[in-house]
Design an enzyme around this catalytic site. Structure first.
Site, PDB file in Angstrom:
ATOM      1  N   SER A  54       0.815  -1.213   0.000  1.00 31.32           N
ATOM      2  CA  SER A  54       0.000   0.000   0.000  1.00 31.32           C
ATOM      3  C   SER A  54       0.852   1.266   0.000  1.00 31.32           C
ATOM      4  CB  SER A  54      -0.915   0.023   1.224  1.00 31.32           C
ATOM      5  OG  SER A  54      -1.700  -1.142   1.280  1.00 31.32           O
TER       6      SER A  54
HETATM    7  N1  SAH Z   1      -1.212  -4.610   3.915  1.00 31.78           N
HETATM    8  C1  SAH Z   1      -0.501  -5.005   2.725  1.00 31.78           C
HETATM    9  C2  SAH Z   1      -1.311  -4.742   1.491  1.00 31.78           C
HETATM   10  C3  SAH Z   1      -1.458  -5.988   0.723  1.00 31.78           C
HETATM   11  S1  SAH Z   1      -2.569  -5.966  -0.635  1.00 31.78           S
HETATM   12  C4  SAH Z   1       0.878  -4.368   2.657  1.00 31.78           C
HETATM   13  O1  SAH Z   1       1.138  -3.450   3.426  1.00 31.78           O
HETATM   14  O2  SAH Z   1       1.720  -4.812   1.860  1.00 31.78           O
HETATM   15  C5  SAH Z   1      -3.894  -6.929   0.001  1.00 31.78           C
HETATM   16  C6  SAH Z   1      -3.580  -8.328   0.429  1.00 31.78           C
HETATM   17  O3  SAH Z   1      -4.802  -8.923   0.833  1.00 31.78           O
HETATM   18  C7  SAH Z   1      -2.996  -9.226  -0.661  1.00 31.78           C
HETATM   19  O4  SAH Z   1      -1.795  -9.779  -0.212  1.00 31.78           O
HETATM   20  C8  SAH Z   1      -4.067 -10.299  -0.846  1.00 31.78           C
HETATM   21  O5  SAH Z   1      -3.542 -11.565  -1.163  1.00 31.78           O
HETATM   22  C9  SAH Z   1      -4.742 -10.296   0.496  1.00 31.78           C
HETATM   23  N2  SAH Z   1      -6.091 -10.844   0.523  1.00 31.78           N
HETATM   24  C10 SAH Z   1      -7.096 -10.691  -0.370  1.00 31.78           C
HETATM   25  N3  SAH Z   1      -8.181 -11.372   0.004  1.00 31.78           N
HETATM   26  C11 SAH Z   1      -7.866 -11.994   1.185  1.00 31.78           C
HETATM   27  C12 SAH Z   1      -8.564 -12.868   2.075  1.00 31.78           C
HETATM   28  N4  SAH Z   1      -9.818 -13.240   1.855  1.00 31.78           N
HETATM   29  N5  SAH Z   1      -7.908 -13.298   3.152  1.00 31.78           N
HETATM   30  C13 SAH Z   1      -6.631 -12.946   3.411  1.00 31.78           C
HETATM   31  N6  SAH Z   1      -5.926 -12.126   2.623  1.00 31.78           N
HETATM   32  C14 SAH Z   1      -6.522 -11.659   1.520  1.00 31.78           C
END
Ligand code: SAH
Length: 218
Positions: free
Chosen positions: A65
């Site tokens: 993010s």
């Molecule tokens: N907080 C992260 C942002 C990652 S993007 C950072 O700082 O890097 C969002 C993430 O949510 C992705 O890695 C994706 O795989 C995960 N995601 C999406 N749906 C999900 C679910 N149902 N359960 C767990 N993770 C999920």
């Protein structure tokens, strides 16, 4: 001197200024961002862009993010250092690390095994002792560890995340991007202590979608 010649300290100082000017002013949140080395969380190809205030690609087609959004979401949760926080979507582990610096315990769930393993390696490298990880479908929350003081969802939920709201303490706070399209609304649900919520839309954001189940691929 071009930006490329600047030291990491100078670049970080510029990033902190950018966050402040956009309304992230809570000192403990800014301190958490300042002490978290973002290059550790980005892919080799994007290391030189790690101090930019923008989202960047990570493995498995996901993103780390934008620092401003990480700061704003953390600030919006109004975390107390005694709080237990649930994060859905570990991704790179960058947001998790910021949360771990302001909360007592962080529970984080990720649906890609590869991302989970990489993030766990980073938490170890940073010596974080208050992060608990889980490979699974975060849409279901973490019932065994509920209720939580705070919940942060870092993937876009198509609608109100009812299962997660039910795992929040009565006066807890949940922040999540809500919407089905490429642009979502960052929404804050603040429990009123009587089973209801005060709902507030903060800003428009662009997150990858919250998907059902765990990823079949690595
Ligand atoms: N907080 C992260 C942002 C990652 S993007 C950072 O700082 O890097 C969002 C993430 O949510 C992705 O890695 C994706 O795989 C995960 N995601 C999406 N749906 C999900 C679910 N149902 N359960 C767990 N993770 C999920």
């Amino acid at each position: 001197m071009s930006d490329d010649d600047d030291t990491p300290e100078t670049r970080m100082a510029r990033l902190i200024l950018a966050l402040r000017s956009q309304g992230v002013t809570e000192p403990k949140v800014l301190h958490a961002v300042e002490t978290t080395p973002r290059p550790l969380f980005t892919q080799a190809l994007f290391k030189d862009r790690a101090f930019e205030d923008s989202a960047l690609p990570i493995a498995c087609g996901q993103t780390i993010s934008q620092p401003f959004v990480v700061g704003l979401m953390t600030q919006a949760l109004r975390i107390d250092r005694r709080d237990r926080v649930l994060e859905i979507g570990t991704g790179s582990g960058y947001q998790t690390t910021i949360l771990s610096k302001v909360a007592r315990l962080v529970y984080t769930v990720e649906r890609y095994r590869t991302l989970m393993k990489e993030a766990e390696g980073r938490f170890k490298e940073l010596g974080l002792t208050n992060v608990i990880t889980r490979f699974g479908d975060g849409g279901e929350g973490w019932p065994e560890q509920a209720p939580f003081d705070r919940i942060m969802v870092t993937a876009a939920a198509p609608a109100e995340p009812k299962a997660l709201l039910s795992q929040l303490k009565p006066t807890g706070i949940l922040v999540a991007p809500i919407g089905k399209g490429p642009v979502q609304s960052l929404r804050r649900y603040a429990g009123d202590g009587k089973g209801g919520f005060q709902v507030e839309d903060l800003i428009d954001v662009r997150f990858v979608p919250l998907l059902d189940g765990v990823a079949k691929e690595l």
